[in-house]
Design a protein around this motif. Structure first.
Motif, PDB file in Angstrom:
ATOM      1  N   VAL A  17      11.410  -4.453  -5.184  1.00 44.85           N
ATOM      2  CA  VAL A  17      10.660  -3.687  -6.174  1.00 44.85           C
ATOM      3  C   VAL A  17       9.222  -4.185  -6.159  1.00 44.85           C
ATOM      4  O   VAL A  17       8.976  -5.395  -6.205  1.00 44.85           O
ATOM      5  N   VAL A  18       8.282  -3.253  -6.098  1.00 48.93           N
ATOM      6  CA  VAL A  18       6.877  -3.578  -5.908  1.00 48.93           C
ATOM      7  C   VAL A  18       6.061  -2.913  -7.009  1.00 48.93           C
ATOM      8  O   VAL A  18       6.340  -1.776  -7.389  1.00 48.93           O
ATOM      9  N   SER A  19       5.062  -3.614  -7.513  1.00 52.89           N
ATOM     10  CA  SER A  19       4.077  -2.972  -8.390  1.00 52.89           C
ATOM     11  C   SER A  19       2.798  -2.768  -7.595  1.00 52.89           C
ATOM     12  O   SER A  19       2.356  -3.647  -6.854  1.00 52.89           O
ATOM     13  N   LEU A  20       2.177  -1.583  -7.749  1.00 56.79           N
ATOM     14  CA  LEU A  20       0.989  -1.236  -6.961  1.00 56.79           C
ATOM     15  C   LEU A  20       0.080  -0.349  -7.782  1.00 56.79           C
ATOM     16  O   LEU A  20       0.520   0.653  -8.364  1.00 56.79           O
ATOM     17  N   ARG A  21      -1.206  -0.724  -7.826  1.00 57.95           N
ATOM     18  CA  ARG A  21      -2.192   0.133  -8.472  1.00 57.95           C
ATOM     19  C   ARG A  21      -2.285   1.458  -7.740  1.00 57.95           C
ATOM     20  O   ARG A  21      -2.345   1.503  -6.511  1.00 57.95           O
ATOM     21  N   ALA A  22      -2.314   2.556  -8.489  1.00 63.67           N
ATOM     22  CA  ALA A  22      -2.273   3.883  -7.887  1.00 63.67           C
ATOM     23  C   ALA A  22      -3.464   4.150  -6.982  1.00 63.67           C
ATOM     24  O   ALA A  22      -3.353   4.904  -6.010  1.00 63.67           O
ATOM     25  N   ASP A  23      -4.626   3.536  -7.267  1.00 60.71           N
ATOM     26  CA  ASP A  23      -5.793   3.802  -6.431  1.00 60.71           C
ATOM     27  C   ASP A  23      -5.684   3.137  -5.063  1.00 60.71           C
ATOM     28  O   ASP A  23      -6.554   3.333  -4.215  1.00 60.71           O
ATOM     29  N   PHE A  24      -4.618   2.381  -4.824  1.00 52.11           N
ATOM     30  CA  PHE A  24      -4.389   1.785  -3.507  1.00 52.11           C
ATOM     31  C   PHE A  24      -3.288   2.509  -2.741  1.00 52.11           C
ATOM     32  O   PHE A  24      -2.873   2.042  -1.671  1.00 52.11           O
TER      33      PHE A  24
END
Length: 874
Positions: free
Chosen positions: A379-386
């Motif tokens: 499970v990964v968290s990622l800023r949407a702009d990336f």
């Protein structure tokens, strides 16, 4: 059979619970205890976990805390499990250990596609059915929930017939149960479609039942239950994300937790995408991880946990900058037997920033491999702009197609829960109208969750007993101003010398991303706290919760600090171009490393100088590979000259490049006083003798000519207009002697004397062998006619051809004028002058140490130059 029994035994019943779960808390005497029994087969694992969560949260409800206490019992609870023996049927053991459903206050039954296994010597079709019938025969309220989602099964599944039979059994049982409920006038039947719907229904129903049961009872005279919350701890974490330790005060995201849990259970790699400040890390840390850990189905989940006392994660939870260049440093996921491990990769956007450029592909490859081949779910968290950058990686893009989980901002109802319910858990009260003001202010702010959390945490710091006050809210500056005001108070209270280190410290904690926006950067404590002043600034910002640190690294608590602290925002704006320059540097370094350090990827010197200046202005910490990349071009070129087998044409290119750079090597230019900058080499022997490392260069002879001649009268060319300053100068014998006289001006009488070498001195300096470097000819040691260049190069282009004393170019390059010295018994005519060393136009044999040539008269040759010696001590 019943998979889970959760009981809150009513003390007046005369029977105490026989097993307690880990949710249990110490209670004061005198409060009644409410009992709930949960009956279900094994196909509603997620709903059972939700039921546990609902009951756990009800324990913190102020009304319930005042009127009753809750105790949870589960047959498979790790803290107090029912010992299931192989020799006995599980239902018999559960019946012996747990209270009977009919003795409890509420029985909650959940059914979907299975009715459960039959129990030997029982008239009931399953253990769950037996528990429901026992409840209907007793005094509990009975709440029956049916999941309406269509079950799925593969056509080739080996148990397809049994599953079809079970589904039909459920439908038949529910039809008969509905008639029974109607006949008895007791119980409630409710259908639901999703786990979130079930949570909403169960929470509302249990609250109403508890209120009805306790309505006729006055509050206990023995006093309220012992408070369960540590009053020194804030229920609002501020800028840092919620973790597994904060599950009791994590609210407002139940629907998202339910949906994410369902996604993760069926997807090998899930990427939680959301804007900065949307609560991605908190959703995973305090929502998903505890939920998965609470699932008690056939697959046991092993998830990371947070140690609140030591402020560290245990288990496979990583960030790209935290792991570093070696993905093998990831904590190994070790599931239980038959279990499933979960790897939590937080803040994946870091991998696309400059600090991780050198190992970006390796990190992402490893992440995808873990998901593709096990042994874990990722499970990964990622800023949407990336997202665009993530899609550039083939493996990650493949998983994003099925595993993207989009997290939007919380709605009005969710923000209301985020504000109010943690306060209730901690026994705190708000001044009237303060929650409404918080709600209004939070909805005005972009990226509102971290700023709201920070303001609420500040309110907790300034609470009056158990009240969060409007006066404190005004003092901190509200949601919009709380962070900036605290930062300025903290910064303004520091001594001037500490404040002066602002740029040096923050320059290491802020970087720019691929699109030029500011992002957090981790810095090592050792590199950041190099002075007492910098250490004091870091400590103050940590104490103000603007920075967070572990044993080795420091970073900003959240990207919201960029927006919330005006001083930092203004500083970032002022150095933005310098940060972009460093971002371009790190991208170039990554490409250079991937090429195997190919020199074609290196920058020209002016660009390197500008980059070094930018790094210095913002106090950026350059990595070793970055320093190597920015090493002065002239130094790298000189290193290349020492490489064995380097061709003559490449040496010619380096000669030109050094001249273009303004060759600053010692011994080839002019000193500050306008005289030649000579680098002397000591010549071994009894008499003190020093010889110049290089022949006199064009730059040095030109300085003499500019000083000694008047070009408009004497007509002597200055040289620089026609040739490079680092080439060996050429001149006539007479001009060589005049140059020597000029070089001696200003020297103390009786001191060391500069002059041309005699034959004996020159040969002594050259080492007395066939060639300066030895007796065998080496093509890459000198520039002679064999090189094919047809001309001279800058001095010092053949360092391997040095004489023993260190002098260069003593074979080939240019002939060197020497003093007229006659051999014993043989007189040389006065107009016949000696040249030693050969030149670029001579064959190798002519350039031997003992060789030479004599020239009659004062002819100026294009291949004759000067090398000086110094007699005495320089």
């Amino acid at each position: 059979m019943s998979i889970l029994g959760i009981t809150m035994a009513w003390h007046s019943s005369g029977r105490a619970p026989l097993a307690l779960t880990g949710y249990d808390r110490p209670m004061a005497q005198g409060l009644p205890v409410f009992t709930v029994f949960l009956a279900s087969p094994g196909d509603v694992v997620e709903e059972r976990a939700i039921a546990r969560d609902v009951v756990r949260r009800l324990q913190f409800d102020p009304f319930i805390q005042r009127h009753c206490s809750l105790r949870l019992v589960s047959w498979d609870e790790p803290a107090a499990p029912v010992p299931l023996l192989a020799s006995e049927h599980p239902q018999h053991l559960i019946d012996d250990v747990l209270p009977r459903p009919g003795e409890c206050d509420v029985v909650v039954a959940i059914l979907w596609s299975r009715l459960g296994s039959p129990v030997p010597a029982s008239p009931h079709p399953s253990g769950t059915a037996a528990e429901i019938d026992d409840a209907l025969a007793g005094r509990p309220d009975v709440l029956i929930y049916r999941k309406t989602a269509e079950p799925t099964v593969a056509l080739g599944a080996p148990d397809i017939l049994e599953r079809t039979r079970q589904y039909a059994a459920v439908r038949s049982y529910l039809a008969g149960l509905a008639e029974s409920l109607a006949a008895r006038g007791r119980g409630m039947f409710q259908e639901f479609g999703s786990p979130t719907d079930f949570r909403t229904l169960l929470d509302a129903h249990l609250r109403r039942l508890v209120e009805r049961r306790t309505r006729s009872r006055p509050a206990a005279e023995a006093g309220r239950a012992e408070r369960r919350w540590d009053t020194s701890r804030s229920p609002y974490p501020g800028l840092v994300a919620f973790t597994t330790a904060d599950v009791d005060c994590f609210f407002g995201r139940d629907r998202e937790v339910d949906a994410l849990t369902a996604r993760v259970r069926t997807t090998p790699l899930t990427v939680v995408l959301g804007a900065s400040g949307s609560g991605k890390s908190s959703l995973i840390g305090a929502g998903l991880l505890p939920r998965l850990a609470a699932l008690d189905g056939p697959t046991r989940w092993v998830t990371p946990t947070y140690d609140v006392e030591r402020h560290v994660w245990h288990g496979p939870r990583v960030t790209p900058t935290g792991v570093g260049a070696d993905p093998a440093r990831w904590p190994a996921p070790v599931p239980d037997v038959g279990g499933r491990a979960l790897v939590f990769v937080d803040q994946l956007e870091e991998i696309f920033g400059p600090p991780c450029a050198g190992y970006r592909d390796a990190f992402l490859d490893h992440l995808v491999a873990v998901a593709d081949h096990g042994p874990a779910t990722v499970v990964v968290s990622l800023r949407a702009d990336f997202l665009g950058h993530a899609l550039q990686h083939e493996g990650l893009a493949r998983h994003l197609q099925a595993g993207s989980f989009l997290l939007g901002p919380p709605d009005l109802a969710a923000i209301t829960e985020i504000i109010g319910r943690p306060a209730a858990v901690a026994g705190l009260r708000f001044d009237r109208e303060l929650p409404e003001q918080l709600l209004i202010d939070a909805r005005r702010e972009p990226g509102r969750l971290p700023l709201l959390a920070f303001a609420l945490n500040e309110l907790h710091q300034r609470r009056s007993d158990d009240r969060l006050t409007a006066a404190a809210y005004a003092e901190i500056g509200g949601v919009a101003g709380a962070l900036g005001r605290l930062a300025e108070r903290t910064f303004g209270a520091l001594p001037e010398g500490v404040r002066a280190e602002f740029g040096a410290v923050l320059g290491r904690l802020v970087a720019v991303d691929e699109v030029g926006g500011p992002v957090r950067a981790r810095a090592s404590v050792a590199a950041l706290c190099t002075t007492a002043e910098r250490t004091a600034l870091v400590d103050a910002l940590i104490a103000a919760r603007l920075l967070v640190a572990d044993a080795t690294h420091v970073e900003l608590a959240h990207e919201a600090v960029f927006r919330g602290w005006p001083r930092l925002a203004q500083w970032i704006d002022s150095v933005h171009e310098d940060m972009l320059t460093l971002q371009r540097l790190r991208r170039a370094v990554a490409e250079w490393l991937q090429s195997g350090r190919d020199t074609a990827f290196l920058w020209p010197q002016p660009r390197m100088d500008a980059t070094l200046a930018a790094a210095g202005r913002i106090g950026a910490e350059l990595r070793a590979d970055e320093r190597s990349f920015l090493r002065p071009e002239a130094e790298r070129l000189c290193d290349e000259l020492r490489r064995s087998g380097l061709g003559h044409r490449r040496r010619q290119e380096i000669s030109v490049q050094l001249a273009r750079l303004g060759d600053r090597r010692p011994g080839i230019g002019v000193a500050a006083d306008g005289r030649p900058d000579i680098e002397w080499c000591r010549v071994p022997g009894d008499q003190p003798l020093w010889i110049a490392k290089h022949p006199v260069t064009v730059a040095q002879l030109d300085a003499f000519r500019r000083s000694h001649y008047r070009p408009d009268v004497d007509g002597v060319p200055t040289g620089l207009e026609k040739t490079a300053p680092n080439l060996p100068a050429t001149c006539s014998r007479r001009e060589a002697m005049t140059f020597v006289s000029w070089a001696n001006k200003g020297r103390t009488a009786g001191g060391p004397v500069v002059r041309l070498p005699t034959r004996a001195e020159w040969e002594r300096a050259a080492g007395g062998r066939t060639y300066p470097w030895g007796d065998d000819w080496r093509d890459d040691h000198a520039n002679t006619i064999e090189s094919g260049l047809g001309g001279t190069l800058a001095v010092g282009m053949y360092p391997a051809g040095a004489a023993p004393c260190g002098a260069l170019d003593m074979a080939g390059t240019v002939w060197e004028w020497c003093d007229d010295e006659s051999a014993p018994g043989h007189r040389v005519p006065d107009d016949l002058h000696l040249l030693k060393g050969g030149s670029a136009w001579e064959k190798a044999a002519t350039c031997q140490v003992t060789g030479g040539r004599r020239m009659r008269g004062d002819v100026a040759r294009d291949d004759a130059g000067i090398r000086l010696v110094l007699v005495g001590t320089p």
